[in-house]
Design an enzyme around this catalytic site. Sequence first.
Site: not given
Ligand code: AP5
Length: 216
Positions: A15, A88, A127, A161, A172
Amino acid sequence: MTINIILLGPPGAGKGTQARKLEEERGLVQLSTGDMLRAARSSGTEMGRRVAEVMDRGELVTDEIVIGLIREKLAEGGNGFIFDGFPRTLAQADALGALLDETGMTLDAVIEMQVDDAALVRRITGRFTCGNCGEVYHDETKPTAKPGVCDACGSTDLGRRADDNEDSLKTRLLEYYKKTSPLIGYYYAKGKLAPVDGLAAMDEVGAQIAAALNGK
Ligand code: AP5
């Protein structure tokens, strides 16, 4: 043309990677609740400390906090948003609908990034991110050109992270399947869902998103 889209998918689906690409290519504004919460946790406040504990366990932060963060950002105005990691839960999805209605905005598409769980583990454990500009890398699929130096801004502040470990990732994923995956049906029923193959190479995923947004 101004559009508002959601990127929906499990942790590691890509994402953040695609949101940054869409910002560059279409001038949209990325609203990542994960990034906002990480900024809150480094603020040193009591709220930030509580948020950090919840995030490190891999659980979801309360709806009230994240809806408040999004409300503030939408009130600042802007020309088209990418909601990354929000909504979410069904309560967050209802709240986003109401906020968009209040501000006269529409939701144009929900991009569902489909990936399998084994790939997610590899992506998350490989990552690393630039602490200065936020560029996202991967040990195997997207290393920096020069070891230890960000390609985008030249910073050497590259790090992993706290929640990118196998234990937090299990929680997660459970949180995703229990609380977030019902949104797939929710947005399908609203006629907004556009699935893409998140397992494809990064540029191919980008091309599939562009095709889904064609004409929007
Ligand atoms: P990346 O693009 O970083 O993936 P992502 O989907 O953004 O993953 P996240 O881990 O950031 O998502 P998340 O939902 O767990 O975290 P968030 O920060 O929202 O890609 C991942 C890796 O793969 C990278 O190394 C990239 O280079 C590689 N890659 C990407 N595309 C690729 C491809 N096509 N091919 C090969 N490699 C590829 O949330 C973190 C925490 O915050 C949550 O656990 C929760 O505690 C809290 N939180 C956030 N939002 C909310 C909400 N709305 N409600 C409640 N709690 C929340």
